[in-house]
Design an enzyme around this catalytic site. Structure first.
Site, PDB file in Angstrom:
ATOM      1  N   GLY A 245       1.223  -1.198  -0.077  1.00 46.53           N
ATOM      2  CA  GLY A 245      -0.348  -0.462  -0.267  1.00 46.53           C
ATOM      3  C   GLY A 245       0.962   1.355  -0.100  1.00 46.53           C
ATOM      4  NE  ARG A 246       3.735   1.275   5.326  1.00 41.32           N
ATOM      5  CZ  ARG A 246       4.078   0.196   6.608  1.00 41.32           C
ATOM      6  NH1 ARG A 246       5.386  -0.661   6.114  1.00 41.32           N
ATOM      7  NH2 ARG A 246       3.377   0.295   7.452  1.00 41.32           N
ATOM      8  CE1 TYR A 365      -2.530   8.115   3.084  1.00 37.97           C
ATOM      9  CE2 TYR A 365      -5.299   8.410   2.943  1.00 37.97           C
ATOM     10  CZ  TYR A 365      -4.157   8.456   2.768  1.00 37.97           C
ATOM     11  OH  TYR A 365      -4.186   9.133   1.141  1.00 37.97           O
ATOM     12  CD  GLU A 366      -1.974   2.249   2.349  1.00 37.87           C
ATOM     13  OE1 GLU A 366      -1.541   1.964   2.202  1.00 37.87           O
ATOM     14  OE2 GLU A 366      -3.024   2.555   1.722  1.00 37.87           O
ATOM     15  N   GLY A 367       0.374   4.073   7.891  1.00 40.56           N
ATOM     16  CA  GLY A 367       1.790   3.921   8.624  1.00 40.56           C
ATOM     17  C   GLY A 367       2.515   5.704   8.842  1.00 40.56           C
TER      18      GLY A 367
END
Ligand SMILES: Cc1cc2nc3c(=O)[nH]c(=O)nc-3n(C[C@H](O)[C@H](O)[C@H](O)COP(=O)(O)OP(=O)(O)OC[C@H]3O[C@@H](n4cnc5c(N)ncnc54)[C@H](O)[C@@H]3O)c2cc1C
Length: 383
Positions: A245-246, A365-367
């Protein structure tokens, strides 16, 4: 041999995504942000055009492209509208890709196919009110009852949940062991009794995207909906989903930054002060040169991560570096572009204001950026 240019296939795809973004997305972006709602007609059009199935195999109804093609699409959509970018990204990288990587063949036919052919939209429920960066703090449970699981818990910030058909949900199947071993992933149809999607959470940016809390109350799913058919693999699946996703979020960040630069150039070539265009001041030229250099660096890092994933090589550190770098660049560049438009940059009517608000989430988001630094430093053999 390293080649930093796109081949003709990817160039053609990039042109096609750019044309669609300019002609179909851009005209709607401002109004969608103001209304805080994604245009359903646009969503349908994107589904029909195959944008939701770019990196998936044709055998599953996908477009048969690769991660790099998806990254190019993410950049073009996000250049004109970051909300469109995240809608595409959560469906593709977090939901459908995870089913592609970990699902059984039957699950891929049943759940991936409609996501890849665009007939259904997916979302990803991992974050909980008490478990954000610390995913292992999750409390949602799934208890086996005969040939069903019963899910209870609450997820928060689930992107696409307002209109998604397929919910990929993470829940503890064994609370006696740490979540790394006791978490599992489930495929849940939106219409399953016991699911309540709240109203969208009011937000600073990406306001057209759907994002809500989802409550699961005695939600019964058949045991065959356990992703991969094995309990206890959910934490690993979630981490892999976020690694991939990143790359999409890095591309979204590059798109937002490039879009802001494009808007600033257009404006500064027309705006006249002190008898000259703003673009003719060396300060403006140097600012734009610095910003474009950083965006190019972030883009190359994003492509490196995408190509590594396409080649089946380790990509998680590349993805974390790309997201860390690109999200910071997106924030710096959009702030700089607002400055280059002066008071008009601050006005709602001009796109850079929205882009500056949209950019912030890419660091979260997504870390978060702090989590990205944990991933990168963790790979540096520092202990
Ligand atoms: C618009 C939006 C869309 C989202 N979409 C989704 C989605 O589709 N699905 C989903 O599951 N989640 C989604 N999320 C959740 C998102 O991934 C989390 O918000 C994010 O991971 C951070 O978690 P948190 O908000 O609980 O912050 P926290 O974890 O509470 O962090 C707060 C701050 O503390 C810092 N911090 C935390 N731990 C440490 C540490 N050990 N060392 C140093 N600093 C630390 C963080 O970096 C951050 O700056 C979304 C969030 C938003 C806002």
């Amino acid at each position: 041999m390293i080649d930093f240019t796109l081949d003709s296939v990817h160039q053609e795809l990039q042109d096609m995504y750019r044309k669609f973004a300019e002609e179909r997305v851009k005209p709607l972006a401002h109004e969608m942000d103001e209304k805080e709602e994604f245009d359903r007609g646009l969503l349908k059009e994107m589904q029909e055009c195959g944008f939701f199935g770019i990196p998936f195999g044709e055998e599953y109804g996908g477009a048969g492209g690769d991660v790099l093609s998806y990254v190019l699409c993410m950049e073009e959509m996000s250049k004109v509208d970051a909300s469109t970018g995240i809608t595409l990204s959560v469906h593709t990288s977090l939901c459908a890709s995870t089913i592609e990587e970990f699902g059984t063949e039957e699950q891929k036919q049943k759940w991936l196919r409609p996501l890849a052919d665009g007939s259904k939209i997916g979302c990803f429920g991992l974050t909980e009110p008490g478990a954000g960066s610390d995913v292992a703090g999750a409390r949602t449970v799934a208890v086996k009852d005969g040939d069903e699981y019963v899910i209870n818990g609450e997820k928060i910030f689930t992107t696409n949940s307002g209109f998604a058909d397929t919910f990929l949900v993470f829940a503890l199947t064994d609370k006696s062991v740490p979540a790394h071993k006791g978490m599992s992933a489930f495929l849940v149809d939106r219409n399953t009794p016991g699911i309540t999607v709240t109203a969208d959470i009011p937000r600073m940016g990406i306001r057209a995207a759907s994002n809500a809390a989802v409550v699961y109350e005695d939600v019964r799913v058949p045991a065959e909906n356990l992703l991969g058919g094995v309990e206890g693999k959910g934490f690993k699946m979630a981490m892999k989903a976020l690694d991939g996703g990143r790359i999409g979020i890095a591309a979204q960040s590059v798109g937002i930054a490039q879009g802001a630069i494009n808007e600033a150039i257009k404006y500064d070539k027309e705006r006249v002060q002190f008898g000259k265009t703003i673009a003719s001041f060396q300060n403006t030229q140097f600012k734009l040169a610095e910003m474009q250099t950083k965006v190019d660096a972030a883009r190359l890092m994003t492509w490196r991560a995408a190509v590594a994933k396409d080649k089946g090589e380790a990509y998680n550190v590349y993805a974390a570096m790309a997201k860390l770098m690109a999200s910071e660049v997106a924030n710096e560049v959009t702030r700089g572009c607002v400055q280059l438009l002066g008071g008009y940059g601050y006005a709602r009517e001009y796109t850079v204001e929205r882009m500056m608000r949209d950019a912030k989430i890419t660091e979260i988001y997504e870390g978060t950026s702090e989590v990205m630094k944990m991933v990168v430093s963790g790979s540096m053999n520092l202990k």
